[in-house]
Structures are given as C-alpha cells and as structure tokens.
Enzyme design. Sequence first.
Site, PDB file in Angstrom:
ATOM      1  N   LYS A 227       2.384   4.539   1.010  1.00 16.73           N
ATOM      2  CA  LYS A 227       2.388   5.219   2.161  1.00 16.73           C
ATOM      3  C   LYS A 227       2.321   6.691   2.259  1.00 16.73           C
ATOM      4  O   LYS A 227       2.996   7.399   1.908  1.00 16.73           O
ATOM      5  CB  LYS A 227       3.556   5.023   3.021  1.00 16.73           C
TER       6      LYS A 227
ATOM      7  N   CYS B  13      30.032  14.400  30.185  1.00 23.74           N
ATOM      8  CA  CYS B  13      30.553  15.369  31.285  1.00 23.74           C
ATOM      9  C   CYS B  13      30.377  14.917  32.676  1.00 23.74           C
ATOM     10  O   CYS B  13      29.526  13.880  32.927  1.00 23.74           O
ATOM     11  CB  CYS B  13      29.487  16.530  31.217  1.00 23.74           C
TER      12      CYS B  13
ATOM     13  N   ASP C 130       1.448  10.576   3.004  1.00 26.33           N
ATOM     14  CA  ASP C 130       1.947  11.323   4.000  1.00 26.33           C
ATOM     15  C   ASP C 130       0.903  12.468   4.332  1.00 26.33           C
ATOM     16  O   ASP C 130       0.761  13.613   3.965  1.00 26.33           O
ATOM     17  CB  ASP C 130       3.024  12.375   3.512  1.00 26.33           C
TER      18      ASP C 130
ATOM     19  N   CYS D 250      25.808  19.827  36.660  1.00 23.32           N
ATOM     20  CA  CYS D 250      26.074  20.305  35.628  1.00 23.32           C
ATOM     21  C   CYS D 250      24.483  20.716  35.104  1.00 23.32           C
ATOM     22  O   CYS D 250      23.433  20.128  34.933  1.00 23.32           O
ATOM     23  CB  CYS D 250      26.432  19.460  34.395  1.00 23.32           C
TER      24      CYS D 250
ATOM     25  N   GLU E 280       0.639  -1.290  -0.027  1.00 25.23           N
ATOM     26  CA  GLU E 280       0.155   0.078   0.001  1.00 25.23           C
ATOM     27  C   GLU E 280       1.079   1.189  -0.275  1.00 25.23           C
ATOM     28  O   GLU E 280       1.842   1.193   0.709  1.00 25.23           O
ATOM     29  CB  GLU E 280      -0.838   0.105   1.364  1.00 25.23           C
TER      30      GLU E 280
ATOM     31  N   CYS F 106      29.292  23.418  31.831  1.00 27.37           N
ATOM     32  CA  CYS F 106      29.710  23.514  33.278  1.00 27.37           C
ATOM     33  C   CYS F 106      31.080  23.346  33.828  1.00 27.37           C
ATOM     34  O   CYS F 106      31.573  23.735  34.944  1.00 27.37           O
ATOM     35  CB  CYS F 106      28.946  22.383  34.295  1.00 27.37           C
TER      36      CYS F 106
ATOM     37  N   TYR G 111      -7.182   1.666   5.874  1.00 24.51           N
ATOM     38  CA  TYR G 111      -6.005   0.760   5.645  1.00 24.51           C
ATOM     39  C   TYR G 111      -5.927  -0.353   6.834  1.00 24.51           C
ATOM     40  O   TYR G 111      -5.245  -1.311   6.622  1.00 24.51           O
ATOM     41  CB  TYR G 111      -4.888   1.114   5.114  1.00 24.51           C
TER      42      TYR G 111
ATOM     43  N   CYS H  26      33.225  20.167  29.754  1.00 24.66           N
ATOM     44  CA  CYS H  26      31.707  20.310  29.463  1.00 24.66           C
ATOM     45  C   CYS H  26      31.562  21.752  28.987  1.00 24.66           C
ATOM     46  O   CYS H  26      31.885  22.884  29.966  1.00 24.66           O
ATOM     47  CB  CYS H  26      30.980  19.939  30.505  1.00 24.66           C
TER      48      CYS H  26
ATOM     49  N   LYS I 117      10.825   3.047   2.466  1.00 31.05           N
ATOM     50  CA  LYS I 117      10.935   4.346   2.050  1.00 31.05           C
ATOM     51  C   LYS I 117      11.362   4.603   1.005  1.00 31.05           C
ATOM     52  O   LYS I 117      12.528   3.808   0.510  1.00 31.05           O
ATOM     53  CB  LYS I 117      11.470   5.165   3.145  1.00 31.05           C
TER      54      LYS I 117
END
Length: 718
Positions: A132, A457, A134, A463, A130, A442, A257, A439, A345
């Site tokens: 697809k 970190c 959007d 942090c 089927e 921090c 569907y 980091c 896809k």
Amino acid sequence: MTDAALRARKVEALTEEEAQQELAALATEIARHDELYHRKDAPEISDADYDALVRRNRTIEARFPALIREDSPSRRVGAEVAEGFAKLRHGMPMLSLDNAFGAEDFLGFTASIRRFLRLDGEQALQFVAEPKIDGLSVNLTYEDGAFVRGATRGDGTEGEDVTRNLLTLQDLPRRLDGPAPARIEIRGEVFCEKADFLAFRAAQVRAAEEREARRARGEKVGPAITIPVNPRNFAAGSLRQLDPEITAQRPLKLFAYAMGEASEPVAETHDAWLDRLRGWGFQVNPLSELLADEAAATAFQARITEQRAALSYDIDGVVYKLNRLDWQRRLGFVGRAPRWAIAWKFPAEQATTKLLDIEIQVGRTGALTPRAVMEPVGVGGVMVTHASLHNEDEIARKDVRIGDTVILQRAGDVIPQILGVVPEKRPKDAQPFVFPDVCPACGSHAVRPAGEVVRRCTGGLTCPAQTVERLIHFTRRNAMDIEGLGVENIQKLFDEGLVKSPADIFRLARHVETMRGWEGWGARAGKDAKKIANLLAAIEARRRVPLDRFIFALGIRRIGEANAKLLARHYHSFAEWRAKMLAATVIGSEAREELGSIQGIGPAIATELAEFFAEPHNLAALDDLAREVTAEDVEIAAAADSPFAGRTLVFTGTLETMSRDEAEAQAERLGAKVTKSVSKKTDFVIVGADAGSKATKAAELGVRTLTEAEWREMAGQA
Ligand code: IVH
C-alpha cells in the site's frame, strides 16, 4: 535558553531539543504576525523581518524534518495550490479501505467473506497482495484506448481535473497498448520515490539558502521557496500545481492497481486484471503477488515488513484483494469500503512525552470530549501535540494526570491515542483530573445519563460551542460542501451575529455591507479581495443538494453519511421524509415502526431521529433551511426493469443458496428497500426454511410471499 538567545545561534549549531523549542516559538510568533497583518491590518514588523522568521523556520525544519509541527507555518502555504481546478465526477465512486492491524483482524475479515458467500473451510480464498503506497490516488479515464482525462480522488465522488498534469508523467500510457473496452476507468497511485524526494528537498534547501544570502547582500529576491515535508505531501503538491510545467519537473511515478467503471468486463480475476494493466503499458507494483490461500497472507505481511525500510518508496501496509472478481461483485460494499479487500497496516509507532494539560472540547451534539495537550513529540514522521482521551472513564481507567509522562501511539492517519502513563515518572504533586460537570463553553449543566460514557452539555442551541460545531459540520466537504467557509470564517460570522443557524448562511448576501467593513474581508483584504464574492458564489452553488447530503448536513446524532443515505433512499423526497419523521415522534406509530425496521437503521437510531423532530426549535430551523435550500429527490438508479425496483422486501428464515447478508445486498442493488418487519407496506416476503412469525404475518396481511427459488428467478439469477 531563552527564545531570543536561541534565535541568535546558527541553525547548524542547534541541538534537537533547542530546535524543537525554537520551532514552537516560531509557530506562535509567525501565527501572531499573520493575524496582525491579514486580519488586523496592523503589522508590527517589516516584511523583511517577517520573511526572516519564515526562513529561519524553514531552515530549521530542513535540518530536523522529524520535528515539523502540525501547526507549522510552512504547512499552511501548501493548501492554496488546489484553487482553480475544475471538478470531475468519477464514473464509479473512489472508495477507501477498512484496516486490519494484525493477524486477528485479518482472520475476522476472511471469516466475514466466508459467511457472506456461504463458503465452507475447504474452499481456498485466494488474495492478491499489493504493497500500500503512501501517495495519492488518481482516476484515469480511457476512451477507445486513448487517455482522455484524469482526476484526483477528491471526496470520492468528485475530484479535481488534473489531466494536463498527469500528461507529464512518464508512467502514464497516452494510449492503451492493444485491445481495450470503449470506455474504462483505471485507478492507481501517484507517488514519489524517497531518493527523488530527498534530492528535491536538498535542492530547495540550497535555493532557500542562496535566496537568503542574496537578501543579506541587499539584492532583490523572488518569492519564498517551499521545502516539502515528506514524499506524500510532495507528490500531492506536485500533482496539484496549476502550471503543468512545474509538475513536469517533478519526479512523479504511477502504479496502476484498480478498475473503476468499464463499458465491458475485462478480466475474471484481479490477477488477470493486473496482467491486462501491464499489457496496456502501465507500471504495476512488481511486489504484487497472488497468494495460494489466505494463510499465506501472514508470511507475505512478515516479508514486506522486513523489506519495508529498503524499498525505494514509502508504504504503510499491504492491501489484500480477493482474487475472484465474481466474488468481489457479490460481496459489494458496505459504507465507503469494499467487503472484498482490506489494508493490513504496519504496527503503530509509539513515543513518550509529557502531558501539559487536558482540554475539554464541546462537540456538535454537546458531547464533552477531553483532549490531551502535550509537549510536541515526533511519532512516525510527524510532530504530535494533541491526542484523544475519549471520555472521563478512560482518563480514570488509565489514571492519566497532568504532568505525567504518557505513552503515545499513532497508527496510520488515525488521531494519536494515549496508551497509558509511565508511573515512575509521575511528579509528586500530580492530581487526578476532575472532569467538569458544567459546559466550559456556556456554563450549562453537563450530564451523563446512567449507562452512558459521554457527558453532554444540556445547553442545546443556547450553547455557542454546539452551535458553531453544528455550523462547521453543516458546511463540511461531505455535507453541504460550501467552499471557503472554513472554521475561522464561521466563528467570525457567528461572533458577529450574522449566522446563528444553517439557513442564515443562505441569507448572507443581505449583509455584504457589514462584511465589507471587517478587517481582512473588504477592500483591504489584499489578495483575498474577492473573498466575499467568492464566498457568496460558493453558497449559491449549494442551493440544490442531494437529499442524503442534506440529511447528513443537519448533524443529527448518529446520522452519519451511511445512515443519511439509507434514509434518503427509503423516503425518496424531503417532503416524505419530513412528514414521516414527524409522525415517527409518536412511539408505537406506524411511521416509527417503519423507521425502526429500515435495514441498517434500527430502534436506537429511530429514537434519536424522533427526539430531534420532537424539538420545536429543530423543526423550525429545518423548515427555515428548507425555504432556502432544495433537497433533491433520490432517483432509483437500479434497473427499472427489475420487479423489485422501488419495492419493500422482507427476508425471513434460512436461505439455502446464499447468506441473508448477500440476499439483502443484492435486493438493494436491484433498487429494493429491505426492512426487518412485515407490514401493509411490504410488497414481498421471501420465505426461507424454518420461517416463523413473519411468514404468518404476511399471510394475515395478504402480502405476497416468494420461495427462495422464485426470488432467485425474479432477481435474474436462477
Ligand atoms: S485499492 C476499493 N490498492 O489506499 C479499492 N488502494 O484506503 C480501494 N492505496 O485511496 C483502493 N495502494 O490511495 C488500492 N494497491 C492499492 C493501493 C491503494 C495504495 C491507497 C489509495 C486509496 C487508499 C484506500
């Protein structure tokens, strides 16, 4: 050209490049004025001038839709429509689909079905293909053949009640034509055809221009006119209008569907199910086709890829669903997707652009993630300005440097990726990127343990970036789902010192006076006048949550939604879970063994949980939270009459009649817990051929063993 000089030109005279430059400038400028107006109560320009900026942005976007930015001011407005819909719970969750991006992925998918069902190569697998679409999926409930209500997908468990809006769709049968089950959920996609979308957009552009002309003549004008971005957003926005009269004027279509909950079986194959839908009066995509065998999928995919551009609606791939519903039932689901269907896809779209900078983001578990900041570029219909760079090795491997021209790829809704650089276009002064070892939020050391790719970190709760990310995670839709407590608000509450831990959120009611004093929160909040009251109500509504949500919301590393569900199912109650996790901090303890042997958890995740619980500040924060919030016990939904409900099972050896995966999935459906190792807590060990030490251990511990035939009989399928 300067921004000011550009602004003086007519939109029709702009080149694409100039339009791009101006849209970028407008996005920044409008955001600044929004901030001044809404947050600081100190506007610098008149309403008319502000409107002119918004209008200019819209007109340029209408002429260059491919240039619409992710952060476009026109996109920020749309989201407001959703407020005010009641929530509806789906009878059966609305799930998503796994993706395939080529023939190889598809082959992997069919191979896993064969393994699970123990089918040999001889037996053909038939799929229904089927296109697809959007659009946005909806769940339609029919009782005694009559349409009673309909909802958007929402978070998959609960959606928005859009019944009145759905009733305006011509494609929606009010009554099912012919015999139907007493109660049935039908799923489908609401969408808008490309031509209808373009016509609507053109009309909106004209209306916006007329409005501008009237304004120029000094006449009074109505509210600003929204120009939709693409058919999908247009369809979603149209269905989620509070006034069904507006939806009625929108050209929305519906293809049905799938089936949700049904009071009785309706078909034995998906193909026959689509026939039922047609018979009842639904539109079913005419391109849907039953394929004779799995090899036919490749040809189908090629054909649809060729037809794609000529179709009257947007599609982003093809969904392949196993035709036999009995096999679908046996395969079931893993995580949020069925094992029996896949979305293949279309290939991703690519573009090149310039890399302007590499930012480092600090995640909730302290992971330092590099993110590319790029010159905006259109890929597959949207403007992209950021892309993931994954980790420092990835940057080194691809030798990505600031100033490089990079090749960008975007597939479906996935975050855009940088595939590599165009070496010929590298500027002479481009320097390799040096990944920070502190980091950026921090200043703590950021360390990368041997064998790991991620640098983290070490600041923990000190942090600020980690703390804020954890709070954001905590309130997210699939976690605690606290409406209205978005990223900006959390940052503000944190910066002001009101919220430092999840439990603080539930104590906000004590700080109403303080919040009232903030710009944009209190008396001067304008249309947000009820902001604080709404926020507090949304927080109160979450004082009770299911245990799995509660566990997931804690944001423990590697405990995503699926693992949180496994834990909640296994331990049932918060008290039990907490006690067992504490006990599991001791390596080699019974509790640790039990945790590591939960099907799907395993030793690595067990270690992660143990480390979390071994930190006194984590435990303190957890207990603090548990005083504010009740985590509801998990009820065993499975047939209470099954002898396996609530029991702990171990499978060992090779089963003759079904794969191990299928046996385990079935046991779980019957309410059992499946673990990997035998202990005193094990209720049954199912012993297949060539069983080894687990069968011996069962005998030693006096645990009841079952043959495969006994297991099948007790599971009700002999
Ligand atoms: S079946 C478990 N069929 O794709 C079955 N979905 O990623 C799940 N979609 O939310 C849905 N066309 O919005 C199915 N023919 C089709 C579809 C389709 C589009 C969308 C749907 C769903 C998403 C799943």
